[in-house]
Enzyme design. Structure first.
Site, short mmCIF file in Angstrom:
data_model
loop_
_atom_site.label_atom_id
_atom_site.label_comp_id
_atom_site.label_asym_id
_atom_site.label_seq_id
_atom_site.Cartn_x
_atom_site.Cartn_y
_atom_site.Cartn_z
N LYS A 1 0.86 -1.19 0.00
CA LYS A 1 0.00 0.00 0.00
C LYS A 1 0.89 1.23 0.00
O LYS A 1 2.01 1.19 0.49
CB LYS A 1 -0.88 0.02 1.26
CG LYS A 1 -2.17 0.80 1.07
CD LYS A 1 -3.21 -0.03 0.36
CE LYS A 1 -4.48 0.72 0.10
NZ LYS A 1 -5.54 -0.20 -0.40
P1 NAD Z 1 -12.68 7.24 -3.69
O1 NAD Z 1 -11.68 8.28 -3.39
O2 NAD Z 1 -13.06 6.99 -5.10
O3 NAD Z 1 -14.03 7.54 -2.87
C1 NAD Z 1 -14.02 7.73 -1.49
C2 NAD Z 1 -15.40 8.20 -1.07
O4 NAD Z 1 -15.44 8.29 0.36
C3 NAD Z 1 -15.73 9.61 -1.60
O5 NAD Z 1 -17.11 9.67 -1.95
C4 NAD Z 1 -15.46 10.50 -0.36
O6 NAD Z 1 -16.19 11.71 -0.38
C5 NAD Z 1 -15.93 9.58 0.74
N1 NAD Z 1 -15.42 9.97 2.05
C6 NAD Z 1 -14.17 10.40 2.36
N2 NAD Z 1 -14.12 10.74 3.66
C7 NAD Z 1 -15.33 10.48 4.16
C8 NAD Z 1 -15.91 10.64 5.45
N3 NAD Z 1 -15.19 11.10 6.48
N4 NAD Z 1 -17.22 10.27 5.62
C9 NAD Z 1 -17.95 9.81 4.59
N5 NAD Z 1 -17.46 9.66 3.35
C10 NAD Z 1 -16.17 9.98 3.15
O7 NAD Z 1 -12.14 5.88 -3.01
P2 NAD Z 1 -12.56 4.40 -3.36
O8 NAD Z 1 -11.57 3.86 -4.31
O9 NAD Z 1 -14.03 4.32 -3.64
O10 NAD Z 1 -12.26 3.66 -1.96
C11 NAD Z 1 -13.22 3.58 -0.90
C12 NAD Z 1 -12.83 2.47 0.07
O11 NAD Z 1 -12.78 1.23 -0.65
C13 NAD Z 1 -11.46 2.61 0.72
O12 NAD Z 1 -11.52 2.05 2.01
C14 NAD Z 1 -10.56 1.78 -0.15
O13 NAD Z 1 -9.39 1.35 0.52
C15 NAD Z 1 -11.51 0.63 -0.45
N6 NAD Z 1 -11.14 -0.15 -1.64
C16 NAD Z 1 -11.02 0.43 -2.85
C17 NAD Z 1 -10.71 -0.35 -3.96
C18 NAD Z 1 -10.61 0.23 -5.35
O14 NAD Z 1 -10.46 -0.55 -6.29
N7 NAD Z 1 -10.71 1.53 -5.55
C19 NAD Z 1 -10.49 -1.72 -3.80
C20 NAD Z 1 -10.66 -2.30 -2.55
C21 NAD Z 1 -10.99 -1.50 -1.47
#
Ligand code: NAD
Length: 438
Positions: free
Chosen positions: A127
């Site tokens: 990461k």
């Molecule tokens: P992203 O940046 O595309 O979206 C994040 C979202 O969370 C946004 O809508 C943001 O406004 C919101 N957010 C941020 N802070 C917040 C808060 N305090 N309260 C409420 N909402 C909040 O990120 P993503 O890629 O969608 O990732 C989201 C989660 O999924 C993370 O935990 C990430 O590690 C996990 N994840 C992502 C992937 C991937 O392929 N992108 C894969 C596995 C896990």
């Protein structure tokens, strides 16, 4: 050769709880370590192997000076942690967020190891992150920051050593800049250095949607097992980024109504169901989610406690806590985000609430699974169709879901313990076979 050891080395057992000053100041890292120790005790993993799994293999901390648009220079802290290189290159996202620190990145890298182990992918966990607020940086500043980070990490990344992907605050454009910087340095186009890049430069069709799609596969498996009819089911989703917005759209396809959605700026709810296509158009038009006309604004801390069938945290870690766990009012918690539930909340959910948890390393594994497909396609220079990608994704998610459920039922343990056990034991077995160098 097994992962069980009968004579317990007392000294080594005592050492396992020793906090590490570099990482343990982070509550997220302590949480990841507690999970590991719990599984190790339940499965009696060899203490020496537990010692090796407790800390990341490698961590790089860099300062990234960036020329800002106003001519000033600002230095940002950047991190890349490779938790395990036992099974293959380390694999994992790159996060741009103000709260990023070494401990958080190390915890996320550790969870990636267990996730890749659970999915039987030939990767270790990695990461990375930069402590910054991407929303306050211009596109040019983000590009310079990303290229500088790539330059600083050149010695520790390669398609066979460490392969990055998008996470919170990064996207396919970020991956394209990394791919370009790396390719310029080595002298030829190297798409296999990152996954989650645009399809036009070697990305995989369906990768952008893969995590959210995988989350919904697991929810549908749980619905079937718990005899829940999707057409009568309702959901609440926290986060409307890559993962959350795709989860909402995929739930619509299954006939599930979304009653509430939130992001970092606020939350909204509509008891009749939110029109997700209209919300997507609203947000794509550059407007804030909380200003959407088709729902009422609600306090953010009330989102997760809306009564519904399934709650999907898809934003940041440690959002289901001791404070709100008892107020969750759902049948299923599907962990789209990494580490959304604290160990204290976990106990409350299982013992007092009987909530069916689909743990993060299973629930959101669709992302790394399709990243694996992307890496394989780039290495072979043979591209798959979207149909092949989705079919294979479904097959692997289905297999993992049932491996977790079978172990949980056989041993009377939680889904989380079962998923972690499968992931951790796979790496422990590989370490045993390979032995300890020198
Ligand atoms: P992203 O940046 O595309 O979206 C994040 C979202 O969370 C946004 O809508 C943001 O406004 C919101 N957010 C941020 N802070 C917040 C808060 N305090 N309260 C409420 N909402 C909040 O990120 P993503 O890629 O969608 O990732 C989201 C989660 O999924 C993370 O935990 C990430 O590690 C996990 N994840 C992502 C992937 C991937 O392929 N992108 C894969 C596995 C896990």
């Amino acid at each position: 050769m097994g992962t069980m050891t009968s004579p317990v080395h007392a000294n080594q057992r005592a050492r396992r709880y020793t906090p590490h000053p570099l990482y343990d100041s982070s509550p997220t890292f302590r949480m990841a370590r507690m999970q590991l120790v719990k599984v190790a005790e339940e499965t009696e993993i060899d203490p020496g192997i537990l010692e090796r799994l407790s800390l990341p293999k490698r961590a790089v901390v860099v300062s990234l000076p960036v020329r800002m648009d106003d001519g000033s220079t600002q230095a940002f802290m950047g991190y890349r942690v490779q938790h395990s290189l036992t099974s293959g290159p380390s694999k994992g996202g790159l996060r741009y967020h103000p709260a990023v620190d070494l401990g958080e990145v190390a915890a996320l890298a550790m969870w990636m190891s267990w996730k890749c182990g659970l999915m039987n992918l030939p990767f270790g966990g990695g990461k990375g992150g930069v402590a910054c607020d991407p929303a306050s940086l211009s596109k040019g500043e983000l590009e310079r920051l990303t290229r500088r980070l790539t330059e600083e990490l050149l010695n520790v990344i390669s398609p066979r050593m460490d392969v990055m992907a998008p996470d919170v605050g990064t996207d396919e454009q970020t991956m394209a800049w990394i791919m370009d910087t790396y390719s310029m340095k080595i002298g030829y186009a190297c798409p296999e250095i990152v996954t989650g890049k645009p399809v036009a430069i070697g990305g995989c069709v369906g990768r952008r949607e893969a995590t959210g799609r995988g989350v919904v596969f697991t929810i549908m498996e749980a619905f079937e097992e718990l005899d829940i009819d999707p057409s009568g089911a309702t959901a609440v989703v926290q986060g409307f980024g890559n993962v959350g917005s795709v989860v909402c759209a995929e739930l619509v396809k299954q006939g599930v109504k979304t009653l509430g959605v939130g992001d970092r700026y606020g939350a909204i709810a509509n008891s009749k169901g939110i029109d997700i296509s209209a919300l997507q158009r609203h947000v794509a038009g550059g407007k804030l989610l909380r200003d959407f006309g088709g729902a009422d604004r609600i306090p953010s801390n009330e989102l997760l406690t809306i009564p519904c069938t399934v709650v999907v945290p898809a934003a940041l870690e440690r959002v289901v806590t001791e404070e709100n766990a008892a107020r969750l009012n759902c049948r299923i918690l599907a962990e789209g985000a990494n580490g959304p539930t604290t160990p204290e909340a976990d106990e409350i959910l299982q013992e007092e609430k009987d909530i069916f948890i689909i743990p993060d390393i299973l629930c959101n594994a669709g992302g790394v699974t399709v990243s694996y497909f992307e890496w394989v396609q780039d290495l072979q220079q043979f591209l798959w169709t979207e149909e092949m990608v989705n079919h294979k994704l479904e097959e692997l998610m289905h297999g993992a879901y049932h491996r977790v459920r079978t172990l949980a039922k056989d041993r009377h343990i939680s889904n989380r313990s079962a998923a972690l056990t499968l992931g951790i034991q796979k790496i422990a077995r590989e370490k045993e076979w390979r032995g300890l160098f020198p």
